[in-house]
Design an enzyme around this catalytic site. Structure first.
Site, PDB file in Angstrom:
ATOM      1  N   ASP A  96       0.808  -1.223   0.000  1.00 56.09           N
ATOM      2  CA  ASP A  96       0.000   0.000   0.000  1.00 56.09           C
ATOM      3  C   ASP A  96       0.841   1.272   0.000  1.00 56.09           C
ATOM      4  OD1 ASP A  96      -2.351  -1.499   0.146  1.00 56.09           O
ATOM      5  OD2 ASP A  96      -2.390  -1.457   2.339  1.00 56.09           O
ATOM      6  N   ARG A 149      -5.331  -5.916 -10.395  1.00 60.93           N
ATOM      7  CA  ARG A 149      -4.373  -6.969 -10.767  1.00 60.93           C
ATOM      8  C   ARG A 149      -5.024  -8.338 -10.698  1.00 60.93           C
ATOM      9  NH1 ARG A 149      -2.048 -10.431  -7.581  1.00 60.93           N
ATOM     10  NH2 ARG A 149      -2.589  -9.204  -5.747  1.00 60.93           N
ATOM     11  N   ARG A 167     -15.454  -4.180  -1.229  1.00 65.89           N
ATOM     12  CA  ARG A 167     -14.677  -3.325  -0.335  1.00 65.89           C
ATOM     13  C   ARG A 167     -14.988  -3.672   1.120  1.00 65.89           C
ATOM     14  NH1 ARG A 167     -13.222   1.648  -1.504  1.00 65.89           N
ATOM     15  NH2 ARG A 167     -11.945   1.299   0.337  1.00 65.89           N
TER      16      ARG A 167
END
Length: 356
Positions: A96, A149, A167
């Protein structure tokens, strides 16, 4: 130079350092692991403060729609605490962390890497019906992931499946999976995160990293602090930093930076480090990488291998591989991704250059 924040002393003369973390269960589990290492090996007490990162506050949009140039979705709020000197260090998932850090901040350490592979989590009622995991899912089954990805790799290898953004923290995602009204048959998550939460029994299939690749930095933790805080920096580096993991992650992140891909595009890596087998020999690093269009129909894949004796050597290998992939058309593929990443044609595309 001395620590730039005042470090109060406890009764047993242990210095107290403040660490800032995201407040999710996974983030806290990772931070507490770093805390335990430091408190065990150094005469220090770690006071952990948690906060919501920018990327945690709006769970209604895909991550690509929250991305902004130079903005760390899951790191900036924590970095503000370092800049404001309300914390000595921050703990992040390395995947991240942007490749460019705010002025005055640095990565003090990269931890020993955990499991790098992604894991398939099947809805409970499908486990017995799909013993071979992805290969057994019926055509049209919906797989949840917030990662472009993963979505692109799955589309390339399993074009008969469908993909939907999901999410929230890990437990929230698992709850959405089990709610049949949500329509998910499975999720793809980082195996190491499930393991750190004690949820490894939920993994139905470990996805081969040589086939599915993984995100640059996946499986490793990063500890960030102020460059001027030499006391904290040196202590963390001594206790937490893992050389072999750092070589691999530095190469992966150099590749990502050179390609200007950022953390939220379909780019995967697979990196191995073979230790030297003699005093006069150096470690050998092999880095494979792939960039894809969101539908997985176009991709560029390449690899590089070389000896490394420093993080500088690893960085150079990553940059060389990026240049080779650019020559094969990787930049053009990445330019196609932003517009395709948006669920609505009325949404504006993100900035051309994403550093997060």
């Amino acid at each position: 130079r001395q620590n730039s924040m005042t470090s109060p002393q406890t009764d047993d003369t242990r210095a107290v350092l403040t660490c800032v973390s995201r407040e999710s269960n996974l983030a806290m589990a990772q931070t507490n692991w770093i805390k335990a290492k430091l408190e065990t090996q150094e005469k220090v007490t770690i006071d952990v403060k948690s906060t919501k990162a920018f990327g945690d506050k709006d769970l209604s949009k895909p991550l690509t729609q929250l991305a902004d140039s130079g903005y760390g979705l899951f790191t900036k709020t924590l970095e503000d605490s370092l800049i404001n000197k309300t914390a000595h260090f921050a703990v992040h998932s390395l995947k991240d962390v942007p490749t460019e850090l705010p002025k005055g901040l640095c990565l003090a350490a990269i931890s020993e890497r955990g499991q790098v592979q992604d894991g398939l989590v099947l809805r409970s009622d499908l486990k017995e019906k799909c013993p071979n995991g992805l290969a057994d899912l019926p055509k049209g089954s919906v797989v949840g992931t917030s990662s472009l990805r993963r979505r692109a790799m799955l589309a390339k290898l399993h074009p008969d499946l469908e993909f939907k953004d999901v999410r929230g923290n890990v437990n929230t995602r698992l709850a959405k999976l089990e709610d049949t009204e949500q329509g998910y048959s499975a999720l793809v998550l980082a195996s190491v995160g499930l393991k750190r939460l004690g949820l490894e029994d939920r993994i139905s299939q470990i996805l081969d990293q040589h086939k599915y690749f993984y995100a640059p930095g996946q499986g490793a933790l990063a500890v960030e602090c102020r460059e001027e805080d030499e006391t904290t920096l040196s202590m963390i580096k001594k206790v937490v930093h893992h050389k072999d993991t750092a070589y691999c992650c530095v190469a992966e992140r150099a590749l990502m930076k050179k390609l200007e891909g950022g953390c939220h595009v379909p780019m995967g890596v697979c990196c191995t480090l073979t230790p030297a087998d003699g005093e006069d020999k150096q470690d050998t690093l092999k880095l494979r990488a792939i960039v894809l269009t969101l539908d997985g129909k176009k991709s560029v894949e390449d690899s590089i291998e070389g000896t490394v004796a420093s993080e500088g050597d690893a960085k150079a290998l990553g940059e060389q591989l990026a240049e080779a992939m650019k020559a094969k058309g990787a930049t053009e593929i990445l330019k196609e991704v932003p517009k395709a990443a948006y669920s609505s044609p009325n949404e504006p595309p993100p900035p051309k250059k994403q550093k997060t």
